[in-house]
Scaffold this motif. Structure first.
Motif: not given
Length: 237
Positions: A194-216
């Motif tokens: 959740v923290i990593a997703s928030a950081v990714a979205i803040a950095a302008g890379a929302p695509i990382l959100d679901p990718i982080i989910g798949l890694c999890m």
């Protein structure tokens, strides 16, 4: 009455053959009685410590869930809702384990361990599903700082609950409690995501959100496997 007298006489006769054995005959008898009494005490002690551990971990998770629920009400974040659902599932697996300790039933404890492994696997399936849906239908949560803070609270609470359970599991030789510690660790990693997703979205890379989910998902599946081996290994033992 006659039979007990006979036993006494028999004990006398038996002990006459070896004088040294005769006198302390009551000694070994007392010792074996004390030994079995000690075993019962150890069982009760283990039961109480097991129940206390489960209750303590639940209290930690309840405080974590309340804090996260307040943040969810503010942000409406689906990632945080998923984290809350994981915490709820974690609480549910603790119930059969607590009952097993209270009953001092090895079989119930083993079944509770299998239920925990199943819950970890379901967590992996939920994480995979959410990630795929997020890839197909991207959505961007708001209140990112608060979201990251809620993730940090979730991580701290779950990690603490995992430590409490795992240490007690090793101390009490309970694979089910060790597996339940793994389950809390899964939730801690989900909170970290959740923290990593928030950081990714803040950095302008929302695509990382679901990718982080798949890694999890991959991490959770790995924990599922090790927890299954812990519980099953004890069965074979």
């Amino acid at each position: 009455m006659p039979s007990s007298t006979y036993e006494l006489v028999e004990g006398e006769m038996h002990s006459h053959g070896a004088v040294r054995h005769a006198h302390p005959h009551a000694g070994p008898h007392e010792h074996s009685h004390d030994h079995s009494h000690g075993l019962v005490d150890a069982s009760i002690k283990r039961s109480r410590e097991g129940v206390r551990t489960v209750a303590l971990a639940l209290a930690i998770l309840a405080c974590t869930a309340v804090a996260q629920a307040l943040v969810f009400a503010l942000t409406g974040s689906l990632a945080l809702l998923a984290d809350l659902i994981h915490n709820g599932g974690d609480a549910l697996t603790a119930i059969p384990l607590g009952i097993a300790f209270a009953l001092r039933s090895e079989r119930a404890e083993r079944l509770a361990g299998l239920a925990v492994v199943a819950a970890i696997f379901i967590s992996a399936c939920v994480a995979a599903y959410e990630s795929i849906v997020r890839l197909i239908h991207p959505s961007t949560p708001t209140h990112l700082v608060v979201l990251a803070l809620a993730g940090a609270v979730g991580f701290a609470g779950n990690w603490l609950a995992a430590l409490v359970r795992t240490r007690a599991g090793h101390r009490l030789d309970s694979p089910a409690l060790i597996a339940d510690g793994d389950h809390a660790r899964v939730d801690a990693y989900v909170s970290l995501a959740v923290i990593a997703s928030a950081v990714a979205i803040a950095a302008g890379a929302p695509i990382l959100d679901p990718i982080i989910g798949l890694c999890m998902t991959a991490v959770i599946l790995r924990i599922t496997r090790s927890s299954w081996q812990t519980v099953r290994g004890h069965d074979h033992h």
